[in-house]
Design a protein around this motif. Structure first.
Motif, PDB file in Angstrom:
ATOM      1  N   GLU A 137       2.482   6.704  -6.975  1.00 18.11           N
ATOM      2  CA  GLU A 137       1.422   7.456  -7.355  1.00 18.11           C
ATOM      3  C   GLU A 137       1.691   9.001  -6.926  1.00 18.11           C
ATOM      4  OE1 GLU A 137      -1.842   5.822  -5.220  1.00 18.11           O
ATOM      5  OE2 GLU A 137      -1.968   3.868  -6.500  1.00 18.11           O
ATOM      6  N   CYS A 138       2.430   9.410  -6.214  1.00 17.40           N
ATOM      7  CA  CYS A 138       2.921  10.581  -5.824  1.00 17.40           C
ATOM      8  C   CYS A 138       3.977  11.128  -6.706  1.00 17.40           C
ATOM      9  CB  CYS A 138       3.500  10.842  -4.406  1.00 17.40           C
ATOM     10  SG  CYS A 138       2.248  10.646  -3.099  1.00 17.40           S
ATOM     11  N   GLY A 139       4.355  10.346  -7.645  1.00 15.84           N
ATOM     12  CA  GLY A 139       5.325  10.835  -8.635  1.00 15.84           C
ATOM     13  C   GLY A 139       6.897  10.596  -8.251  1.00 15.84           C
ATOM     14  N   LEU A 169       9.404  10.662  13.611  1.00 21.23           N
ATOM     15  CA  LEU A 169       8.954   9.477  12.879  1.00 21.23           C
ATOM     16  C   LEU A 169       7.381   9.311  13.327  1.00 21.23           C
ATOM     17  CD1 LEU A 169       8.974   7.213  11.184  1.00 21.23           C
ATOM     18  CD2 LEU A 169      10.201   5.956  12.971  1.00 21.23           C
ATOM     19  N   ALA A 170       7.105   9.426  14.485  1.00 18.99           N
ATOM     20  CA  ALA A 170       5.579   9.420  14.943  1.00 18.99           C
ATOM     21  C   ALA A 170       4.643  10.328  14.122  1.00 18.99           C
ATOM     22  CB  ALA A 170       5.676   9.547  16.406  1.00 18.99           C
ATOM     23  N   VAL A 171       5.236  11.701  14.032  1.00 14.22           N
ATOM     24  CA  VAL A 171       4.599  12.341  13.205  1.00 14.22           C
ATOM     25  C   VAL A 171       4.104  11.955  11.773  1.00 14.22           C
ATOM     26  CG1 VAL A 171       4.404  14.989  12.418  1.00 14.22           C
ATOM     27  CG2 VAL A 171       5.159  14.506  14.866  1.00 14.22           C
ATOM     28  N   ARG A 172       5.438  11.617  11.306  1.00  8.87           N
ATOM     29  CA  ARG A 172       5.337  11.288   9.784  1.00  8.87           C
ATOM     30  C   ARG A 172       4.293  10.038   9.764  1.00  8.87           C
ATOM     31  NH1 ARG A 172      10.976  10.524   7.332  1.00  8.87           N
ATOM     32  NH2 ARG A 172      10.738  12.935   7.509  1.00  8.87           N
ATOM     33  N   LYS A 173       4.255   9.168  10.456  1.00  9.86           N
ATOM     34  CA  LYS A 173       3.518   8.025  10.297  1.00  9.86           C
ATOM     35  C   LYS A 173       2.040   8.340  10.764  1.00  9.86           C
ATOM     36  CE  LYS A 173       6.356   3.838  10.467  1.00  9.86           C
ATOM     37  NZ  LYS A 173       6.342   2.405  11.525  1.00  9.86           N
ATOM     38  N   TYR A 174       2.034   9.084  11.526  1.00  9.73           N
ATOM     39  CA  TYR A 174       0.532   9.668  11.857  1.00  9.73           C
ATOM     40  C   TYR A 174      -0.056  10.125  10.641  1.00  9.73           C
ATOM     41  CZ  TYR A 174      -3.261  12.203  13.837  1.00  9.73           C
ATOM     42  OH  TYR A 174      -4.655  12.797  14.287  1.00  9.73           O
ATOM     43  N   VAL A 175       0.566  11.059  10.075  1.00 11.92           N
ATOM     44  CA  VAL A 175       0.277  11.892   8.885  1.00 11.92           C
ATOM     45  C   VAL A 175      -0.088  10.755   7.424  1.00 11.92           C
ATOM     46  CG1 VAL A 175       0.395  13.810   6.883  1.00 11.92           C
ATOM     47  CG2 VAL A 175       0.970  14.047   9.344  1.00 11.92           C
ATOM     48  N   LEU A 176       0.916   9.713   7.349  1.00 10.50           N
ATOM     49  CA  LEU A 176       0.813   8.751   6.435  1.00 10.50           C
ATOM     50  C   LEU A 176      -0.360   7.796   6.630  1.00 10.50           C
ATOM     51  CD1 LEU A 176       4.520   7.640   6.067  1.00 10.50           C
ATOM     52  CD2 LEU A 176       2.962   8.583   4.379  1.00 10.50           C
ATOM     53  N   GLN A 177      -0.615   7.606   7.751  1.00 11.96           N
ATOM     54  CA  GLN A 177      -2.042   6.954   8.090  1.00 11.96           C
ATOM     55  C   GLN A 177      -3.223   7.622   7.906  1.00 11.96           C
ATOM     56  OE1 GLN A 177      -3.026   6.154  12.134  1.00 11.96           O
ATOM     57  NE2 GLN A 177      -4.113   4.128  11.890  1.00 11.96           N
ATOM     58  N   LYS A 178      -3.181   8.849   8.111  1.00 10.84           N
ATOM     59  CA  LYS A 178      -4.169   9.730   7.844  1.00 10.84           C
ATOM     60  C   LYS A 178      -4.452   9.850   6.207  1.00 10.84           C
ATOM     61  CE  LYS A 178      -5.453  13.467  10.143  1.00 10.84           C
ATOM     62  NZ  LYS A 178      -6.687  13.183  10.857  1.00 10.84           N
ATOM     63  N   ARG A 179      -3.464   9.636   5.572  1.00 10.93           N
ATOM     64  CA  ARG A 179      -3.454   9.862   4.046  1.00 10.93           C
ATOM     65  C   ARG A 179      -3.862   8.661   3.359  1.00 10.93           C
ATOM     66  NH1 ARG A 179       0.707  13.050   0.777  1.00 10.93           N
ATOM     67  NH2 ARG A 179      -0.969  13.318  -0.463  1.00 10.93           N
ATOM     68  N   GLY A 180      -4.067   7.589   4.216  1.00  3.95           N
ATOM     69  CA  GLY A 180      -4.202   6.065   3.824  1.00  3.95           C
ATOM     70  C   GLY A 180      -3.228   5.236   3.271  1.00  3.95           C
ATOM     71  N   ALA A 181      -1.969   5.789   3.415  1.00  2.12           N
ATOM     72  CA  ALA A 181      -0.922   4.990   3.022  1.00  2.12           C
ATOM     73  C   ALA A 181      -0.493   3.962   3.673  1.00  2.12           C
ATOM     74  CB  ALA A 181       0.351   6.062   2.868  1.00  2.12           C
ATOM     75  N   GLY A 222       8.355  -0.879  -9.573  1.00  2.44           N
ATOM     76  CA  GLY A 222       8.392  -0.313 -10.815  1.00  2.44           C
ATOM     77  C   GLY A 222       9.515   0.939 -10.919  1.00  2.44           C
ATOM     78  N   VAL A 223      10.178   1.414 -10.040  1.00  3.76           N
ATOM     79  CA  VAL A 223      11.184   2.501 -10.013  1.00  3.76           C
ATOM     80  C   VAL A 223      12.514   2.047  -9.152  1.00  3.76           C
ATOM     81  CG1 VAL A 223       9.402   4.148  -9.907  1.00  3.76           C
ATOM     82  CG2 VAL A 223      10.210   3.603  -7.701  1.00  3.76           C
ATOM     83  N   PRO A 224      13.586   2.739  -9.359  1.00  6.54           N
ATOM     84  CA  PRO A 224      14.976   2.247  -8.892  1.00  6.54           C
ATOM     85  C   PRO A 224      14.691   2.453  -7.357  1.00  6.54           C
ATOM     86  CG  PRO A 224      15.219   3.967 -10.580  1.00  6.54           C
ATOM     87  CD  PRO A 224      13.771   3.824 -10.308  1.00  6.54           C
ATOM     88  N   ILE A 225      15.288   1.428  -6.779  1.00  8.12           N
ATOM     89  CA  ILE A 225      15.163   1.408  -5.069  1.00  8.12           C
ATOM     90  C   ILE A 225      16.640   1.297  -4.621  1.00  8.12           C
ATOM     91  CG2 ILE A 225      14.566  -0.345  -3.325  1.00  8.12           C
ATOM     92  CD1 ILE A 225      12.239   0.794  -4.925  1.00  8.12           C
ATOM     93  N   ILE A 226      16.819   2.302  -3.659  1.00 10.55           N
ATOM     94  CA  ILE A 226      18.060   2.172  -2.889  1.00 10.55           C
ATOM     95  C   ILE A 226      17.794   1.371  -1.598  1.00 10.55           C
ATOM     96  CG2 ILE A 226      19.912   3.737  -2.018  1.00 10.55           C
ATOM     97  CD1 ILE A 226      19.061   5.830  -4.168  1.00 10.55           C
ATOM     98  N   VAL A 227      18.864   0.802  -1.231  1.00 10.40           N
ATOM     99  CA  VAL A 227      18.589   0.056   0.112  1.00 10.40           C
ATOM    100  C   VAL A 227      19.772   0.679   1.096  1.00 10.40           C
ATOM    101  CG1 VAL A 227      18.525  -2.209   1.162  1.00 10.40           C
ATOM    102  CG2 VAL A 227      17.837  -2.052  -1.061  1.00 10.40           C
ATOM    103  N   ARG A 260       0.804  -1.155   0.089  1.00  9.96           N
ATOM    104  CA  ARG A 260      -0.033   0.125  -0.044  1.00  9.96           C
ATOM    105  C   ARG A 260       0.802   1.374   0.079  1.00  9.96           C
ATOM    106  NH1 ARG A 260      -4.527   0.324   4.702  1.00  9.96           N
ATOM    107  NH2 ARG A 260      -5.460   2.287   4.659  1.00  9.96           N
ATOM    108  N   LEU A 261       1.745   1.253   0.659  1.00 12.58           N
ATOM    109  CA  LEU A 261       2.788   2.297   0.891  1.00 12.58           C
ATOM    110  C   LEU A 261       3.402   2.614  -0.306  1.00 12.58           C
ATOM    111  CD1 LEU A 261       3.845   4.802   2.761  1.00 12.58           C
ATOM    112  CD2 LEU A 261       5.534   3.387   3.810  1.00 12.58           C
ATOM    113  N   THR A 262       3.985   1.461  -0.966  1.00 10.18           N
ATOM    114  CA  THR A 262       4.690   1.502  -2.157  1.00 10.18           C
ATOM    115  C   THR A 262       4.096   2.164  -3.228  1.00 10.18           C
ATOM    116  OG1 THR A 262       6.067  -0.335  -1.598  1.00 10.18           O
ATOM    117  CG2 THR A 262       6.111   0.286  -3.711  1.00 10.18           C
ATOM    118  N   ASP A 263       2.626   1.596  -3.564  1.00 10.83           N
ATOM    119  CA  ASP A 263       1.900   2.203  -4.268  1.00 10.83           C
ATOM    120  C   ASP A 263       1.512   3.605  -4.130  1.00 10.83           C
ATOM    121  OD1 ASP A 263       1.563  -0.119  -5.406  1.00 10.83           O
ATOM    122  OD2 ASP A 263      -0.411  -0.734  -4.646  1.00 10.83           O
ATOM    123  N   PHE A 264       1.429   4.181  -2.796  1.00 12.97           N
ATOM    124  CA  PHE A 264       1.425   5.526  -2.576  1.00 12.97           C
ATOM    125  C   PHE A 264       2.449   6.406  -2.906  1.00 12.97           C
ATOM    126  CE2 PHE A 264       2.613   8.881   0.628  1.00 12.97           C
ATOM    127  CZ  PHE A 264       1.613   9.715   0.384  1.00 12.97           C
TER     128      PHE A 264
END
Length: 308
Positions: free
Chosen positions: A38-40, A259-271, A73-78, A31-35
């Motif tokens: 889709e954000c470009g 990180l807590a802030v970021r994940k809270y917003v990502l959850q609210k965005r449905g990611a 489907g895009v380059p991945i750095i690990v 779900r997050l990868t698709d998000f």
């Protein structure tokens, strides 16, 4: 899709989704990868500091890499930073075998002198192999290792496999200008420079010669737009959009709860399904969540994507 010095745009630093009990949330990984896609974004960086990489088992790191590479489907750095080179080599070689584009290496906090930093990267390249493209992570605020432009130039010139700098110095605008001056004078080979710090200085970093962003702000689509606007010469439009998000960018950069802030917003965005972190973890108080919701409302006055 091996990484090279022409990389540009936005490589989102991906969060790692967990269930509230600490298990990996594999459904949310998709779900997050698709998000992000889709954000470009141009690419993704996984298993970084904000991806809670030190909290993962080696098998989990490989499982996430396999899942994201297969889907994105895009380059991945690990991110392959590790206390020892054996673990770094194992993850780096395995990630590339799974289809990653390159790896990112952060210096250990014990390094203090220029020669120690240069020597560490020489040993790291020897360990993982000089056929793997790598990114220098320059993040002195967290890693406490200060890399001067001269040190970065030495690493870049010593290793053809060094193709990118993740620039997270703060303040760091003059460092970008200095590195680009080295390049213009023929004193350093071209490299990609992508910037972090939540995008906090992206507006001016682009103007100093950065190629884009590598960070995890919860609105990667805003970062994508700012980079595109700057490249199109639409400076005022880029700054207007950036300025609308700046209070939330700043709030997300708080040490300890970022990180807590970021994940809270990502959850609210449905990611992601949950805003959980794997322990040890910090959480948000009801007051903090109310402040974030207030900031989202203010951002939404200018950018409808924040109406969540």
């Amino acid at each position: 899709m091996k990484l090279d010095h022409t990389a540009a745009g936005v490589y989102a630093i991906a969060a790692t989704p967990f269930h509230p009990d600490g298990r990996l949330d594999t459904a949310s990984v998709d779900r997050l990868t698709d998000f992000y896609v889709e954000c470009g974004v141009t690419g993704l960086t996984i298993l970084g500091i904000m991806g809670e990489a030190p909290k993962l088992e080696p098998e989990e790191s490989l499982a996430i890499t396999r899942q994201v590479v297969k889907r994105a489907g895009v380059p991945i750095i690990v991110g392959v930073s590790a206390p020892g080179f054996a673990a770094m080599r194992s993850l780096a070689r395995s990630a590339m075998d799974l289809g990653a584009a390159g790896v990112m290496i952060a210096p250990p906090p014990s390094l203090r002198t220029d020669d120690q930093i240069v020597g560490y990267y020489a040993q790291a390249v020897e360990a993982i192999g000089d056929d793997i493209p790598f990114v220098i992570q320059d993040y002195p605020l967290t890693l406490t290792v200060v890399m001067t432009p001269g040190v970065i130039r030495r690493i870049v010139m010593d290793h053809p496999s060094c193709v990118m700098l993740k620039h997270e110095d703060w303040p760091g605008l003059e460092k970008i200008s200095r590195l680009r001056a080295f390049q213009a004078a023929g004193e350093m080979k071209p490299i990609s420079i992508l910037c972090g710090n939540g995008g906090l200085f992206l507006d001016f970093e682009m103007e100093r010669g950065a190629d884009g962003a590598m960070t995890g702000y919860a609105f990667p689509d805003m970062l994508v737009d700012v980079v595109k606007l700057q490249k199109a010469g639409r400076r005022d439009d880029a700054h207007d959009l950036f300025d609308a998000h700046l209070p939330l960018v700043r709030y997300e950069q708080q040490q300890g709860i970022g990180l807590a802030v970021r994940k809270y917003v990502l959850q609210k965005r449905g990611a992601i399904a949950h805003d959980a972190q794997r322990r040890p973890a910090s959480g948000l108080t009801p007051a903090a969540k109310a402040e974030i919701d207030y900031l989202l409302g203010r951002v939404a006055r200018y950018d409808a994507r924040a109406k969540i």
